[in-house]
Write a protein that holds these residues in place. Sequence first.
Motif, PDB file in Angstrom:
ATOM      1  N   ILE A  10       0.845  -1.198   0.000  1.00  0.00           N
ATOM      2  CA  ILE A  10       0.000   0.000   0.000  1.00  0.00           C
ATOM      3  C   ILE A  10       0.882   1.250   0.000  1.00  0.00           C
ATOM      4  CG2 ILE A  10      -1.625   1.356   1.384  1.00  0.00           C
ATOM      5  CD1 ILE A  10      -2.884  -1.325   2.265  1.00  0.00           C
ATOM      6  N   PHE A  11       1.895   1.262   0.879  1.00  0.00           N
ATOM      7  CA  PHE A  11       2.817   2.403   0.922  1.00  0.00           C
ATOM      8  C   PHE A  11       3.515   2.580  -0.429  1.00  0.00           C
ATOM      9  CE2 PHE A  11       3.642   1.352   5.683  1.00  0.00           C
ATOM     10  CZ  PHE A  11       2.367   1.814   6.003  1.00  0.00           C
ATOM     11  N   THR A  12       3.909   1.450  -1.025  1.00  0.00           N
ATOM     12  CA  THR A  12       4.645   1.504  -2.293  1.00  0.00           C
ATOM     13  C   THR A  12       3.779   2.076  -3.406  1.00  0.00           C
ATOM     14  OG1 THR A  12       6.024  -0.387  -1.652  1.00  0.00           O
ATOM     15  CG2 THR A  12       5.876   0.118  -4.008  1.00  0.00           C
ATOM     16  N   ARG A  13       2.550   1.652  -3.463  1.00  0.00           N
ATOM     17  CA  ARG A  13       1.668   2.129  -4.538  1.00  0.00           C
ATOM     18  C   ARG A  13       1.289   3.599  -4.343  1.00  0.00           C
ATOM     19  NH1 ARG A  13      -0.416  -3.602  -4.179  1.00  0.00           N
ATOM     20  NH2 ARG A  13       0.268  -4.567  -6.140  1.00  0.00           N
ATOM     21  N   GLU A  14       1.357   4.069  -3.087  1.00  0.00           N
ATOM     22  CA  GLU A  14       1.170   5.505  -2.872  1.00  0.00           C
ATOM     23  C   GLU A  14       2.325   6.295  -3.473  1.00  0.00           C
ATOM     24  OE1 GLU A  14       0.724   6.143   1.286  1.00  0.00           O
ATOM     25  OE2 GLU A  14      -1.246   5.174   1.410  1.00  0.00           O
ATOM     26  N   GLN A  15       3.533   5.724  -3.398  1.00  0.00           N
ATOM     27  CA  GLN A  15       4.706   6.379  -3.974  1.00  0.00           C
ATOM     28  C   GLN A  15       4.744   6.242  -5.494  1.00  0.00           C
ATOM     29  OE1 GLN A  15       7.120   8.187  -2.507  1.00  0.00           O
ATOM     30  NE2 GLN A  15       6.257   8.001  -0.453  1.00  0.00           N
ATOM     31  N   PHE A  16       4.219   5.135  -5.988  1.00  0.00           N
ATOM     32  CA  PHE A  16       4.269   4.839  -7.423  1.00  0.00           C
ATOM     33  C   PHE A  16       2.858   4.504  -7.906  1.00  0.00           C
ATOM     34  CE2 PHE A  16       8.189   3.495  -5.347  1.00  0.00           C
ATOM     35  CZ  PHE A  16       9.164   4.152  -6.095  1.00  0.00           C
ATOM     36  N   PRO A  17       2.026   5.505  -8.137  1.00  0.00           N
ATOM     37  CA  PRO A  17       0.615   5.255  -8.516  1.00  0.00           C
ATOM     38  C   PRO A  17       0.477   4.417  -9.776  1.00  0.00           C
ATOM     39  CG  PRO A  17       0.956   7.565  -7.948  1.00  0.00           C
ATOM     40  CD  PRO A  17       2.315   6.935  -8.012  1.00  0.00           C
ATOM     41  N   GLU A  18       1.462   4.466 -10.657  1.00  0.00           N
ATOM     42  CA  GLU A  18       1.381   3.684 -11.892  1.00  0.00           C
ATOM     43  C   GLU A  18       1.397   2.184 -11.631  1.00  0.00           C
ATOM     44  OE1 GLU A  18       5.831   4.486 -11.275  1.00  0.00           O
ATOM     45  OE2 GLU A  18       3.905   5.482 -10.910  1.00  0.00           O
ATOM     46  N   LEU A  19       1.805   1.787 -10.401  1.00  0.00           N
ATOM     47  CA  LEU A  19       1.845   0.363 -10.064  1.00  0.00           C
ATOM     48  C   LEU A  19       0.560  -0.119  -9.395  1.00  0.00           C
ATOM     49  CD1 LEU A  19       5.521   0.125  -8.744  1.00  0.00           C
ATOM     50  CD2 LEU A  19       4.630  -0.698 -10.931  1.00  0.00           C
ATOM     51  N   ASP A  20      -0.390   0.756  -9.246  1.00  0.00           N
ATOM     52  CA  ASP A  20      -1.660   0.349  -8.641  1.00  0.00           C
ATOM     53  C   ASP A  20      -2.304  -0.739  -9.494  1.00  0.00           C
ATOM     54  OD1 ASP A  20      -3.732   0.359  -6.820  1.00  0.00           O
ATOM     55  OD2 ASP A  20      -4.850   1.905  -7.887  1.00  0.00           O
ATOM     56  N   GLY A  21      -2.582  -1.866  -8.866  1.00  0.00           N
ATOM     57  CA  GLY A  21      -3.179  -2.990  -9.573  1.00  0.00           C
ATOM     58  C   GLY A  21      -2.187  -3.963 -10.154  1.00  0.00           C
ATOM     59  N   THR A  22      -0.894  -3.620 -10.148  1.00  0.00           N
ATOM     60  CA  THR A  22       0.124  -4.545 -10.670  1.00  0.00           C
ATOM     61  C   THR A  22       0.439  -5.593  -9.609  1.00  0.00           C
ATOM     62  OG1 THR A  22       1.106  -2.787 -12.001  1.00  0.00           O
ATOM     63  CG2 THR A  22       2.457  -4.746 -11.600  1.00  0.00           C
ATOM     64  N   PRO A  23       0.297  -6.876  -9.916  1.00  0.00           N
ATOM     65  CA  PRO A  23       0.606  -7.922  -8.923  1.00  0.00           C
ATOM     66  C   PRO A  23       2.082  -7.871  -8.516  1.00  0.00           C
ATOM     67  CG  PRO A  23      -0.633  -8.819 -10.771  1.00  0.00           C
ATOM     68  CD  PRO A  23      -0.205  -7.448 -11.179  1.00  0.00           C
ATOM     69  N   CYS A  24       2.328  -8.214  -7.265  1.00  0.00           N
ATOM     70  CA  CYS A  24       3.695  -8.149  -6.754  1.00  0.00           C
ATOM     71  C   CYS A  24       3.910  -9.239  -5.722  1.00  0.00           C
ATOM     72  CB  CYS A  24       3.959  -6.777  -6.123  1.00  0.00           C
ATOM     73  SG  CYS A  24       5.629  -6.548  -5.493  1.00  0.00           S
ATOM     74  N   ASP A  25       5.065  -9.906  -5.816  1.00  0.00           N
ATOM     75  CA  ASP A  25       5.494 -10.850  -4.786  1.00  0.00           C
ATOM     76  C   ASP A  25       6.509 -10.154  -3.893  1.00  0.00           C
ATOM     77  OD1 ASP A  25       3.983 -12.984  -5.835  1.00  0.00           O
ATOM     78  OD2 ASP A  25       5.541 -13.383  -7.326  1.00  0.00           O
ATOM     79  N   VAL A  26       6.311 -10.245  -2.575  1.00  0.00           N
ATOM     80  CA  VAL A  26       7.207  -9.608  -1.611  1.00  0.00           C
ATOM     81  C   VAL A  26       8.156 -10.670  -1.064  1.00  0.00           C
ATOM     82  CG1 VAL A  26       7.384  -8.312   0.534  1.00  0.00           C
ATOM     83  CG2 VAL A  26       5.448  -7.914  -1.018  1.00  0.00           C
ATOM     84  N   GLU A  27       9.441 -10.447  -1.286  1.00  0.00           N
ATOM     85  CA  GLU A  27      10.474 -11.386  -0.844  1.00  0.00           C
ATOM     86  C   GLU A  27      11.280 -10.751   0.284  1.00  0.00           C
ATOM     87  OE1 GLU A  27      14.694 -13.134  -2.629  1.00  0.00           O
ATOM     88  OE2 GLU A  27      13.169 -12.326  -3.986  1.00  0.00           O
ATOM     89  N   VAL A  28      11.338 -11.423   1.419  1.00  0.00           N
ATOM     90  CA  VAL A  28      12.118 -10.929   2.549  1.00  0.00           C
ATOM     91  C   VAL A  28      13.593 -11.236   2.304  1.00  0.00           C
ATOM     92  CG1 VAL A  28      12.483 -11.052   5.034  1.00  0.00           C
ATOM     93  CG2 VAL A  28      10.169 -11.289   4.102  1.00  0.00           C
ATOM     94  N   ILE A  29      14.444 -10.246   2.483  1.00  0.00           N
ATOM     95  CA  ILE A  29      15.891 -10.428   2.330  1.00  0.00           C
ATOM     96  C   ILE A  29      16.477 -10.532   3.723  1.00  0.00           C
ATOM     97  CG2 ILE A  29      18.030  -9.433   1.446  1.00  0.00           C
ATOM     98  CD1 ILE A  29      16.344  -7.936  -0.613  1.00  0.00           C
ATOM     99  N   LEU A  30      16.985 -11.690   4.046  1.00  0.00           N
ATOM    100  CA  LEU A  30      17.556 -11.943   5.374  1.00  0.00           C
ATOM    101  C   LEU A  30      19.072 -11.846   5.285  1.00  0.00           C
ATOM    102  CD1 LEU A  30      15.365 -15.013   6.389  1.00  0.00           C
ATOM    103  CD2 LEU A  30      15.064 -12.624   7.086  1.00  0.00           C
ATOM    104  N   LYS A  31      19.605 -10.749   5.798  1.00  0.00           N
ATOM    105  CA  LYS A  31      21.045 -10.547   5.692  1.00  0.00           C
ATOM    106  C   LYS A  31      21.463  -9.445   6.645  1.00  0.00           C
ATOM    107  CE  LYS A  31      24.624 -10.163   2.122  1.00  0.00           C
ATOM    108  NZ  LYS A  31      24.887  -9.946   0.692  1.00  0.00           N
ATOM    109  N   GLY A  32      22.638  -9.650   7.278  1.00  0.00           N
ATOM    110  CA  GLY A  32      23.216  -8.584   8.077  1.00  0.00           C
ATOM    111  C   GLY A  32      22.759  -8.589   9.515  1.00  0.00           C
ATOM    112  N   ALA A  33      23.368  -7.667  10.285  1.00  0.00           N
ATOM    113  CA  ALA A  33      23.126  -7.620  11.722  1.00  0.00           C
ATOM    114  C   ALA A  33      22.398  -6.367  12.156  1.00  0.00           C
ATOM    115  CB  ALA A  33      24.477  -7.682  12.464  1.00  0.00           C
TER     116      ALA A  33
END
Length: 329
Positions: free
Chosen positions: A10-33
């Motif tokens: 939701i936050f992302t699509r507020e920043q990039f309105p052109e992506l509203d409705g575009t499907p997206c997979d969210v991948e967690v990046i596990l790295k670092g301390a």
Amino acid sequence: MLPEHEALLIFTREQFPELDGTPCDVEVILKGASDRHFYRLNWQVGREPMILMVYTLARRDNPKFVPATHRLRKIGAHVPQVYAFDEQRLCVWLEDLGRIDLQSFNEHPWDRRFPLYQATLREAAKFHGVQESTLTPADVEELEPGFDEALYEWEQNYFLEHFVGGYLGRDCSGPEFATARETLRQLRRRLARLPRCLVHRDFQSQNVLIRGEDAWLVDYQGLRLGRAEYDLASLLYDPYVNLSMEERASLLSYYADHRALGLQDLREVFYLCAAQRLMQALGAYANLSRNLGKPHYEQHIPAAVFNLAEVCEEGQGLHELRAFFAGGL
């Protein structure tokens, strides 16, 4: 999809309105301390992936990431582009530099690794060439506090508290450690008297991403004034990878040639900084593994101790530091 991932979209699509409705997979990046969280947003249609960094204000350097990015891009350093920044929500949307870091080449032959390290050193030379004398007070204020005698002493005390005391169980306040403590004092005083330039502060193989034959930098929010040799030591004595003395010597020589520096003077300060950096790293590994619920960092302690022992033999006036850790593992 997890509710928190839905909120991030939701936050992302507020920043990039052109992506509203575009499907997206969210991948967690596990790295670092660190206490930052990273997500790769994989858009299914018509858009390259992007990285979303969500940070907290628990560390004072976290808000410095965006200004550090802009500063490094201005001097031509390879760092990700900032697509958007929401200062209230503590979110930064970034160019995706890929998944391949310098550490992942650890088992490759040296003739494959050498040019990648050369590319990495060329990137370092870009910001190492920015001397303190060329910066305005406003520039300096934008950076993290620079290396001075107090910061070097803090790193040394971090090593003494968490590694020597906490991990090895040694009380180094007694007279048998007096010479070693004096060596620490002389080390921080020598380093603090030297001129300073821009440094990364955590310039190790996991913070260098490889795209083709080029090196790209991440995790530089700790950008500050210090010694270039501290960064060189972070990279060349990185406990996460294997480098021989001959390979380190070749890389140090390459860096000296690239920047037209005297190799002998560079080597002398390099070993001083290597001792300082490795003590800091050992303090961090001990603290992370013993106190902060990240036991996997303990596996890097033997390599860091081995490297520190080598540095104490090679560097000028460092031998007495061995008293803190000799025979301890």
